[in-house]
Design a protein around this motif. Sequence first.
Motif, PDB file in Angstrom:
ATOM      1  N   ALA A 102     -10.554   0.200  -4.075  1.00  0.00           N
ATOM      2  CA  ALA A 102     -11.927  -0.196  -4.395  1.00  0.00           C
ATOM      3  C   ALA A 102     -12.811  -0.302  -3.152  1.00  0.00           C
ATOM      4  O   ALA A 102     -13.971  -0.700  -3.252  1.00  0.00           O
ATOM      5  CB  ALA A 102     -11.911  -1.550  -5.117  1.00  0.00           C
ATOM      6  N   ASP A 103     -12.258   0.067  -1.990  1.00  0.00           N
ATOM      7  CA  ASP A 103     -12.994  -0.033  -0.725  1.00  0.00           C
ATOM      8  C   ASP A 103     -13.380  -1.475  -0.405  1.00  0.00           C
ATOM      9  O   ASP A 103     -14.483  -1.764   0.069  1.00  0.00           O
ATOM     10  CB  ASP A 103     -14.255   0.844  -0.739  1.00  0.00           C
ATOM     11  CG  ASP A 103     -13.921   2.322  -0.712  1.00  0.00           C
ATOM     12  OD1 ASP A 103     -12.913   2.686  -0.086  1.00  0.00           O
ATOM     13  OD2 ASP A 103     -14.656   3.110  -1.335  1.00  0.00           O
ATOM     14  N   ILE A 104     -12.454  -2.385  -0.680  1.00  0.00           N
ATOM     15  CA  ILE A 104     -12.658  -3.797  -0.408  1.00  0.00           C
ATOM     16  C   ILE A 104     -11.616  -4.265   0.600  1.00  0.00           C
ATOM     17  O   ILE A 104     -10.446  -3.880   0.531  1.00  0.00           O
ATOM     18  CB  ILE A 104     -12.532  -4.639  -1.694  1.00  0.00           C
ATOM     19  CG1 ILE A 104     -13.565  -4.191  -2.723  1.00  0.00           C
ATOM     20  CG2 ILE A 104     -12.706  -6.122  -1.404  1.00  0.00           C
ATOM     21  CD1 ILE A 104     -13.414  -4.862  -4.078  1.00  0.00           C
ATOM     22  N   GLU A 105     -12.038  -5.107   1.523  1.00  0.00           N
ATOM     23  CA  GLU A 105     -11.118  -5.657   2.516  1.00  0.00           C
ATOM     24  C   GLU A 105     -10.196  -6.691   1.859  1.00  0.00           C
ATOM     25  O   GLU A 105     -10.664  -7.698   1.344  1.00  0.00           O
ATOM     26  CB  GLU A 105     -11.918  -6.333   3.634  1.00  0.00           C
ATOM     27  CG  GLU A 105     -11.052  -7.065   4.655  1.00  0.00           C
ATOM     28  CD  GLU A 105     -11.863  -7.916   5.600  1.00  0.00           C
ATOM     29  OE1 GLU A 105     -11.421  -8.106   6.746  1.00  0.00           O
ATOM     30  OE2 GLU A 105     -12.945  -8.403   5.201  1.00  0.00           O
ATOM     31  N   PRO A 106      -8.874  -6.464   1.859  1.00  0.00           N
ATOM     32  CA  PRO A 106      -7.968  -7.458   1.285  1.00  0.00           C
ATOM     33  C   PRO A 106      -7.435  -8.422   2.348  1.00  0.00           C
ATOM     34  O   PRO A 106      -7.181  -8.034   3.490  1.00  0.00           O
ATOM     35  CB  PRO A 106      -6.837  -6.601   0.718  1.00  0.00           C
ATOM     36  CG  PRO A 106      -6.790  -5.402   1.610  1.00  0.00           C
ATOM     37  CD  PRO A 106      -8.178  -5.210   2.184  1.00  0.00           C
TER      38      PRO A 106
ATOM     39  N   ILE B  20      -8.028 -13.287  -6.400  1.00  0.00           N
ATOM     40  CA  ILE B  20      -7.265 -12.695  -7.491  1.00  0.00           C
ATOM     41  C   ILE B  20      -5.793 -13.041  -7.292  1.00  0.00           C
ATOM     42  O   ILE B  20      -5.340 -13.285  -6.172  1.00  0.00           O
ATOM     43  CB  ILE B  20      -7.439 -11.165  -7.580  1.00  0.00           C
ATOM     44  CG1 ILE B  20      -6.935 -10.472  -6.315  1.00  0.00           C
ATOM     45  CG2 ILE B  20      -8.885 -10.800  -7.845  1.00  0.00           C
ATOM     46  CD1 ILE B  20      -6.951  -8.954  -6.404  1.00  0.00           C
ATOM     47  N   GLY B  21      -5.054 -13.073  -8.385  1.00  0.00           N
ATOM     48  CA  GLY B  21      -3.646 -13.412  -8.318  1.00  0.00           C
ATOM     49  C   GLY B  21      -3.173 -13.965  -9.641  1.00  0.00           C
ATOM     50  O   GLY B  21      -3.925 -14.014 -10.624  1.00  0.00           O
TER      51      GLY B  21
ATOM     52  N   ALA C 140       6.302  -6.851  -4.701  1.00  0.00           N
ATOM     53  CA  ALA C 140       5.802  -5.744  -5.517  1.00  0.00           C
ATOM     54  C   ALA C 140       4.438  -6.063  -6.094  1.00  0.00           C
ATOM     55  O   ALA C 140       3.549  -5.204  -6.135  1.00  0.00           O
ATOM     56  CB  ALA C 140       6.798  -5.440  -6.642  1.00  0.00           C
ATOM     57  N   ARG C 141       4.238  -7.300  -6.530  1.00  0.00           N
ATOM     58  CA  ARG C 141       2.945  -7.683  -7.093  1.00  0.00           C
ATOM     59  C   ARG C 141       1.866  -7.686  -6.003  1.00  0.00           C
ATOM     60  O   ARG C 141       0.739  -7.237  -6.228  1.00  0.00           O
ATOM     61  CB  ARG C 141       3.040  -9.061  -7.749  1.00  0.00           C
ATOM     62  CG  ARG C 141       1.753  -9.441  -8.514  1.00  0.00           C
ATOM     63  CD  ARG C 141       1.757 -10.894  -8.947  1.00  0.00           C
ATOM     64  NE  ARG C 141       2.962 -11.223  -9.682  1.00  0.00           N
ATOM     65  CZ  ARG C 141       3.716 -12.284  -9.435  1.00  0.00           C
ATOM     66  NH1 ARG C 141       3.401 -13.108  -8.453  1.00  0.00           N
ATOM     67  NH2 ARG C 141       4.788 -12.524 -10.148  1.00  0.00           N
ATOM     68  N   LEU C 142       2.210  -8.174  -4.822  1.00  0.00           N
ATOM     69  CA  LEU C 142       1.240  -8.182  -3.723  1.00  0.00           C
ATOM     70  C   LEU C 142       0.840  -6.757  -3.344  1.00  0.00           C
ATOM     71  O   LEU C 142      -0.334  -6.478  -3.099  1.00  0.00           O
ATOM     72  CB  LEU C 142       1.819  -8.917  -2.512  1.00  0.00           C
ATOM     73  CG  LEU C 142       1.954 -10.432  -2.625  1.00  0.00           C
ATOM     74  CD1 LEU C 142       2.633 -11.005  -1.382  1.00  0.00           C
ATOM     75  CD2 LEU C 142       0.585 -11.092  -2.816  1.00  0.00           C
ATOM     76  N   GLU C 143       1.810  -5.848  -3.274  1.00  0.00           N
ATOM     77  CA  GLU C 143       1.499  -4.449  -2.963  1.00  0.00           C
ATOM     78  C   GLU C 143       0.542  -3.877  -3.996  1.00  0.00           C
ATOM     79  O   GLU C 143      -0.375  -3.118  -3.662  1.00  0.00           O
ATOM     80  CB  GLU C 143       2.790  -3.631  -2.910  1.00  0.00           C
ATOM     81  CG  GLU C 143       3.657  -3.930  -1.704  1.00  0.00           C
ATOM     82  CD  GLU C 143       5.019  -3.271  -1.781  1.00  0.00           C
ATOM     83  OE1 GLU C 143       5.675  -3.127  -0.723  1.00  0.00           O
ATOM     84  OE2 GLU C 143       5.449  -2.895  -2.894  1.00  0.00           O
ATOM     85  N   ARG C 144       0.759  -4.230  -5.247  1.00  0.00           N
ATOM     86  CA  ARG C 144      -0.087  -3.750  -6.337  1.00  0.00           C
ATOM     87  C   ARG C 144      -1.522  -4.239  -6.161  1.00  0.00           C
ATOM     88  O   ARG C 144      -2.487  -3.470  -6.285  1.00  0.00           O
ATOM     89  CB  ARG C 144       0.509  -4.240  -7.649  1.00  0.00           C
ATOM     90  CG  ARG C 144      -0.174  -3.766  -8.913  1.00  0.00           C
ATOM     91  CD  ARG C 144       0.593  -4.296 -10.111  1.00  0.00           C
ATOM     92  NE  ARG C 144       1.921  -3.712 -10.221  1.00  0.00           N
ATOM     93  CZ  ARG C 144       2.213  -2.670 -10.953  1.00  0.00           C
ATOM     94  NH1 ARG C 144       1.262  -2.078 -11.663  1.00  0.00           N
ATOM     95  NH2 ARG C 144       3.433  -2.182 -11.014  1.00  0.00           N
ATOM     96  N   TYR C 145      -1.698  -5.528  -5.861  1.00  0.00           N
ATOM     97  CA  TYR C 145      -3.032  -6.089  -5.666  1.00  0.00           C
ATOM     98  C   TYR C 145      -3.718  -5.488  -4.435  1.00  0.00           C
ATOM     99  O   TYR C 145      -4.922  -5.201  -4.455  1.00  0.00           O
ATOM    100  CB  TYR C 145      -2.951  -7.610  -5.507  1.00  0.00           C
ATOM    101  CG  TYR C 145      -2.879  -8.371  -6.803  1.00  0.00           C
ATOM    102  CD1 TYR C 145      -3.925  -8.341  -7.717  1.00  0.00           C
ATOM    103  CD2 TYR C 145      -1.773  -9.153  -7.126  1.00  0.00           C
ATOM    104  CE1 TYR C 145      -3.869  -9.046  -8.904  1.00  0.00           C
ATOM    105  CE2 TYR C 145      -1.705  -9.862  -8.310  1.00  0.00           C
ATOM    106  CZ  TYR C 145      -2.755  -9.801  -9.194  1.00  0.00           C
ATOM    107  OH  TYR C 145      -2.698 -10.503 -10.376  1.00  0.00           O
ATOM    108  N   VAL C 146      -2.970  -5.312  -3.361  1.00  0.00           N
ATOM    109  CA  VAL C 146      -3.542  -4.740  -2.137  1.00  0.00           C
ATOM    110  C   VAL C 146      -3.966  -3.295  -2.378  1.00  0.00           C
ATOM    111  O   VAL C 146      -5.028  -2.862  -1.915  1.00  0.00           O
ATOM    112  CB  VAL C 146      -2.542  -4.842  -0.967  1.00  0.00           C
ATOM    113  CG1 VAL C 146      -3.048  -4.057   0.244  1.00  0.00           C
ATOM    114  CG2 VAL C 146      -2.326  -6.301  -0.578  1.00  0.00           C
ATOM    115  N   ALA C 147      -3.158  -2.533  -3.118  1.00  0.00           N
ATOM    116  CA  ALA C 147      -3.530  -1.153  -3.465  1.00  0.00           C
ATOM    117  C   ALA C 147      -4.814  -1.141  -4.276  1.00  0.00           C
ATOM    118  O   ALA C 147      -5.687  -0.280  -4.080  1.00  0.00           O
ATOM    119  CB  ALA C 147      -2.397  -0.482  -4.249  1.00  0.00           C
TER     120      ALA C 147
END
Length: 358
Positions: A144-148, A204-205, A132-139
């Motif tokens: 932000a139009d940034i490649e994750p 980030i993390g 859930a936290r990873l999905e949040r960061y990827v969203a």
Amino acid sequence: MVRDYSAFLPGGIPRRREPTALESLGWGPVFARQIDADALTATPPVRVVAVHRSGLQVAGDGIDETIPPGPEATVGDWLLLDRARPRSSQVLERKSLIKRRAPGTGREVQLIAANIDTVFVVTSCNTDFNIARLERYVALAFDADIEPVIVLTKADLAKDPASYVTAAQAISERVLVVALDARGEEPVQALADWCRPGRTVAFIGSSGVGKSTLTNALLGAQAIATQGIREDDAKGRHTTTRRELHATPGGCLVLDTPGMRELQLTDAAEGIADVFEDIKALAADCRFTDCQHETEPGCAVRTAMEDGSLDPARITRWRKLQAEDAFNSASLAERREKDRAFGKLVRSAMKAKSDRTR
């Protein structure tokens, strides 16, 4: 064998041009198009390389100083420095911006970083791993139009690192996953494709997952202090206390961010849709265009959950992020209007109940 002597002749293979001072800070056409020659002299462009309580540390061509707080800027922003009135320095249009709802009960938006090319979402192959936290960061990155890129650290200590990789890959087909040991030379090699000269990347993390260790690996020096995790719960301790850009020997700029205990999304509807594009695709096949995927007949999303092709827990996380984003994105005026409407409805219901009991 035919020998190639072109490099020794006039007009042969040219030497690689050294980047200018601004290019080494990430300057490029996106920003150059926003300024003319006269403005370059009158208000030289500078990049915010760190944010302090006392002001913004900026760097440019022959410039390295701290200006007072004033411009609504964050680390990574480009400013046109107004020498006479630095508080009035203009912030150039960004190519990307990471933001969140500020921690606490307020409704303010906190700017995290600007003009990032790639964001490395870092987590560990231990109990810190949280889908859930990873999905949040990827969203957050998508919006932000940034490649994750998801980076799994402590893979060398995990009994089954492949299971963590598989779980992370299931988040989105558009996100690459890299598992590594944050120490030594492995990060330099594994992340080289994203850390090219002139690019800006960010880690980030949560605290203690290895962001500072990864930054040090790319810098080739112990420039940032690091701490271990707590043995009892694998939780990390805060090491980085501010957001600051660091230049690597290869010409890439790296941002190490403090661990975020709270990451509330705001105005991130598109990013959430990108993370859960599998659900969006299924919803397009529902019988009703306004299907809520609950009890409606002909719901393709519920059919996918029933046949096992879609994890019900993923639907739950999707709904939670959507509701959170909608709440945080609503303006204060809209909230007040909804509160007034709800209050009026409650008063009306109470009055009707009172009338019936008379």
